[in-house]
Design an enzyme around this catalytic site. Structure first.
Site, mmCIF file in Angstrom:
data_model
loop_
_atom_site.group_PDB
_atom_site.id
_atom_site.type_symbol
_atom_site.label_atom_id
_atom_site.label_comp_id
_atom_site.label_asym_id
_atom_site.label_seq_id
_atom_site.Cartn_x
_atom_site.Cartn_y
_atom_site.Cartn_z
ATOM 1 N N TYR B 106 15.054 -17.178 -1.699
ATOM 2 C CA TYR B 106 14.869 -18.318 -0.725
ATOM 3 C C TYR B 106 14.639 -17.741 0.747
ATOM 4 C CZ TYR B 106 16.563 -21.847 -3.946
ATOM 5 O OH TYR B 106 16.461 -22.501 -4.997
ATOM 6 N N ASP B 260 28.516 -6.936 -33.493
ATOM 7 C CA ASP B 260 28.126 -7.365 -34.473
ATOM 8 C C ASP B 260 27.099 -6.627 -35.405
ATOM 9 O OD1 ASP B 260 29.244 -9.800 -33.874
ATOM 10 O OD2 ASP B 260 27.222 -11.001 -33.390
#
Ligand SMILES: Nc1ncnc2c1ncn2[C@@H]1O[C@H](COP(=O)(O)OP(=O)(O)OP(=O)(O)O)[C@@H](O)[C@H]1O
Ligand SMILES: [Mg+2]
Lengths: 520, 390
Positions: B106, B260
């Site tokens: 910004y 996992d």
């Protein structure tokens, strides 16, 4: 069935054209007004530039009375030409098929009809005579005529004649007619005609006052005249039986070998003898004694005789690069202009020269297909575009995309054909027939010019790319300068100036003078 | 004098980053003032310039560079953006600020108005449109200056968490990571400014899944086994990776990773260990080459004759817990198989097993078998017997 006796009779040329006005372009009031203007202007230009005079032509049309089919108009055309010897004035303006241009010399006029058709049309529509005032060059007098045509006899009728003294040494001709016309429907064509004349004759000053009171002046922008057209002997390849018969009749008592030498270009003693040998005619035979058979054989032999120089072209009055570009610049102010004059070429024994001019960009309007300005012997051709050889060549042989031209494009193509004999499609002089030799020259000239335009377009495209590149980079300069100044506390303007210098030093065709031209 | 409060370490970090930025970009100013076209020579951040260093066992940026020249039509905008970003970072460092990458976006975004030539029509262009554009030049500046964004005190969202018997100094505070209650310490975006004060642990356990991390935390796993428990909550961010690396490098603690059992899980481990393909320029400081993959392994599920290893799951449990692999899992596994850093026999065996079985397993499944099984058997046993892959 009873046999019917047909009634035979002869009519005069005046009567013939009275009945067939449209053949000469006088088909309706609008067209007649346009044709009147152009016949008179063309006569004026012939009477000036061929004699080394820079033309000044004043044209005016005044509406005298409105009528349902148009109106009655006073047409006045005045020039500063050589004028006409007074003894020829009545015939020149009131006897059809009387001309000083029935010789082999390039000029706008060729039929001996134009002025007379205008006079004839005026006479039959308004009953008014033609006023002709001439001041022949170097003459101490000015001669004024009121003339009508005796249509049945094709003879001038002189209604009045007067002489005044030429105090100021003027020279030129003024013609005044009162004729039927239709200004509102002829207006566009007449303006177009005058404008196109001004393009091809930028060495002329042409002023025009129209019936609505508008005045337009096409100023002279170049003081150079085209080389004057000179008269030339016919070329053996262009001969026909009647021409040859005319010639031998005039030189009946001379040996035929002498007649050939004197009457044809490119024919000397040797060539004349070889032609006659081939035609099996005794060179010493008196010209007038040749039999019809012999004349026929001689014509055939001459037409096919290979070993003769091509027709000379140095007597043709072409415009040249300087005049064409001056004309195009004057009217279109184009960004690119180019003109080329081809080497002389020959068709059917007539020399001709093709010239092409291109104008691109600037004030040239964007058009879906090129704006074609056709000229023949410096006459603008406006009508019958579809049947003209130039349009045929453009439609059939030119692929514009090859030359990087995408329509709509601001493109004008000017073509000029000059010759001692233009193969017009009619006496109205609006379209040129498609003679293969002319077609080929046109094609070459157009291609040659378009190639030049192509390299210009490519060069310009490069330049545009560079301008775009310059802007793309330059717009970031303040940003870069500010960023650096925040870190290093250097005046950003100083950095900007340096960056612009660096950018400019890498640009070839374009520089940004000041950053404020780009950054807002 | 700035009124903003700032810790000492922050101040030092600022000084250092400012100095480097100042030095690195001075070349640009100099070449402009000398009348030469300015340019930046930056290492390429492309896949082709990402190399695996088998020695260091790291994914690193190669030596290929490119020139970002201001006069190059394709690079001019990026050049401007790079300098703009550099100046914004420089200013925020001077002003004692802690911008996020979104703040920087910004702060630098504004409209450039210019005149197109030859038409002179007004054109408008933003310094940058998307945040991806400003993010990209931040990465370029990191590579160009060799200073990471954390070192320039640019903050990003905190994602990683840690608990354990560890005392750290963050800013001017000392924090005891064993006194976080049910919560955990959110690893700060500038982990280099953390100072390790005191530690009492034997290893670091990194759990990919936040939920499993919380479960182990609640049952006091770290107390019982003297572990420092870390979660990356999915793909590890830079701060978590840097923090883990420091635990390993400075405190000499072995690092175990649990994810996992599927190609995505394996890859997360490899990001900790070797670095990521997209951010390979950070590997040198963020990767932990010693990190060990503890599980879940394919061979944990099915056992292995070759390794003489018994499965942790029964036939019955397997039926309940394993999930069929999807097409994209298979595809990803095949890619993984070709990465140089997965080329070891041990990894090839695991991946091949995955490709033959075509099934996967989530860590939650092991917790589902019983939290106690996970915390008191699976993890300690595997560490004990050394059943991990480096
Ligand atoms: N303005 C003029 N100045 C000098 N001579 C003129 C002028 N107008 C006409 N003439 C002479 O009158 C002759 C006849 O003109 P006219 O227009 O009838 O025929 P042309 O010009 O010879 O042929 P065309 O029918 O092709 O125009 C010309 O050949 C020329 O000698
Ligand atoms: Mg005429």
């Amino acid at each position: 069935m009873t046999a019917v006796e047909e009634g035979f009779k002869a009519i005069s040329p005046a009567e013939f054209f009275y009945k067939n006005k449209e053949l000469a372009g006088f088909s309706n009031p609008a067209r007649a007004l346009y044709q009147t203007i152009r016949e008179l202007i063309e006569n004026s230009l012939d009477a000036t530039e061929n004699y080394g005079i820079l033309p000044t032509v004043k044209v005016s049309i005044r509406e005298l009375e409105k009528i349902p089919e148009g109106g009655y108009y006073e047409v006045v055309v005045e020039d500063n030409g050589v004028g006409i010897p007074p003894k020829y004035v009545p015939q020149a303006f009131a006897q059809l098929l009387f001309s000083s241009k029935y010789v082999l010399r390039q000029s706008r006029g060729m039929f001996g009809l134009g002025a007379k058709m205008a006079v004839l049309y005026a006479q039959i529509t308004t009953g008014q005579p033609a006023d002709v005032i001439v001041a022949p060059i170097k003459s101490k007098h000015i001669y004024s005529f009121k003339l009508k045509i005796d249509i049945k006899e094709n003879k001038p009728v002189i209604l009045s004649f007067s002489v005044t003294s030429n105090l100021h040494g003027k020279h030129g001709t003024l013609v005044r007619l009162v004729t039927l016309g239709d200004w509102s429907r002829a207006k566009q064509r007449i303006y177009e005609y005058i404008k196109r004349t001004a393009i091809i004759a930028p060495y002329a000053e042409i002023g025009f006052r129209d019936p609505e009171g508008n005045y337009i002046l096409f100023e002279r922008v170049i003081d150079k005249l085209p080389p004057p057209a000179r008269e030339i002997l016919p070329h053996p390849h262009g001969v026909d039986i009647e021409t040859l018969k005319d010639i031998i009749r005039a030189k009946a008592s001379k040996p035929i070998v002498e007649t050939l030498k004197e009457s044809f270009q490119g024919v000397g003693e040797t060539t004349a003898r070889r032609i006659l040998e081939e035609a099996k005619i005794d060179p010493g035979k008196k010209s007038g004694e040749l039999t019809d058979m012999e004349v026929e054989v001689l014509v055939k032999t001459m037409k096919n005789f290979k070993d003769v120089k091509p027709p000379r072209a140095d007597y043709l009055s072409y415009l040249g690069n300087e005049i064409i570009t001056a004309g195009l610049n004057k009217v279109f102010e184009p960004e690119f202009v180019y003109a080329t004059t081809r080497k002389p070429s020959v068709y059917e024994g007539h020399a001709f020269i093709v010239e092409v001019g291109l104008a691109y960009g600037g004030k040239v309007p964007l058009v879906e297909k090129p704006l074609v300005l056709r000229y023949a012997n410096k006459i603008p051709l406006l009508y019958d575009e579809g049947s003209d050889v130039v349009i045929k060549v453009l439609n059939e042989s030119i692929d514009f995309s090859v030359y990087e031209i995408e329509f709509p494009a601001p493109l004008v193509i000017l073509t000029h054909i000059c010759s001692t004999k233009i193969p017009y499609k009619g006496v109205g002089k609006e379209a040129v027939a498609d003679v293969p030799e002319i077609e080929k020259e046109l094609e070459n000239a157009i291609r040659d010019s378009l190639r030049e335009l192509r390299s210009y377009i490519l060069r310009k495209r490069k330049e545009m790319e560079e301008i775009e590149k310059a802007v793309t980079i330059a717009k970031y300069i303040p940003e870069v300068a500010n960023s650096l100044s925040k870190i290093y506390k250097v005046d950003p303007r100083e950095i900007s100036v340096k960056l612009l210098e660096i950018l400019n030093s890498r640009l070839k065709t374009f520089k940004i003078d000041d950053l404020s031209n780009v950054v807002v | 004098m700035t009124a903003v409060y700032s810790s000492k370490v922050d101040l030092q970090a600022r000084e250092k980053a400012l100095k480097i930025l100042y030095e690195k970009f001075r070349e640009v100013l100099k070449s402009i003032m000398d009348g030469n076209p300015p340019k930046l020579v930056i290492k390429k951040r492309t896949l082709s310039n990402t190399v695996y260093d088998p020695e260091k066992k790291l994914l690193l940026l190669g030596d290929a560079t490119f020139e970002r020249s201001f006069l190059d039509l394709r690079e001019a905008r990026k050049f401007m953006q790079t300098l703009l970003m550099a100046s914004i970072i420089y200013e925020s460092l001077t002003n004692g600020e802690y911008p996020t990458i979104r703040d920087l976006y910004y702060r630098g975004k504004h409209t450039i108005r210019y005149r197109k030539l030859p038409s002179k029509a007004i054109g408008e262009e933003n310094t940058w449109e998307e945040q991806s554009e400003s993010d990209s030049v931040i990465r370029d500046i990191e590579v160009f200056t060799n200073v990471l964004r954390e070192e320039m005190l640019i903050l990003s969202k905190e994602k990683g968490k840690v608990v354990g018997e560890l005392k750290i100094r963050s800013g001017d505070d000392v924090i005891d990571l064993s006194k976080m209650g049910h919560g955990a310490y959110a690893i700060e975006p500038t982990p280099d400014l953390i100072e390790f004060v005191d530690v009492n642990a034997e290893f670091v356990l990194v759990i990919e899944k936040d939920a499993v991390f919380q479960q182990l935390h609640r049952i006091g796993f770290w107390k019982k086994y003297r572990a420092i428990l870390v979660t990356s909550a999915g793909q590890p961010d830079r701060a978590t990776r840097r923090f883990v690396r420091r635990l390993n490098e400075e405190l000499k603690l072995p690092v175990y990773v649990i994810s996992d059992s599927d190609p995505y899980g394996y890859y997360i481990y490899s990001v900790f260990k070797t670095g990521s393909i997209t951010l390979s320029y950070e590997s040198e400081r963020l990767a932990t080459p010693q990190a060990r993959f503890l599980g879940v392994m394919m061979t944990d599920i099915f056992g292995s004759d070759k390794l003489r290893k018994k499965p942790y799951l029964t036939e019955e449990e397997r039926k309940n817990f394993i999930i069929k692999a999807k097409e994209r899992d298979i595809k990803r596994a095949k890619e993984l198989r070709e990465y140089p850093w997965f080329k070891s026999d041990r990894w090839q065996l695991e991946i091949d097993e995955f490709l033959t079985r075509k099934v996967k397993l989530e860590i939650e499944a092991l917790a589902g078998k019983g939290l106690k099984f996970l915390s008191d058997r699976y993890i300690p046993e595997k560490i004990e017997v050394g059943d991990w892959i480096v």
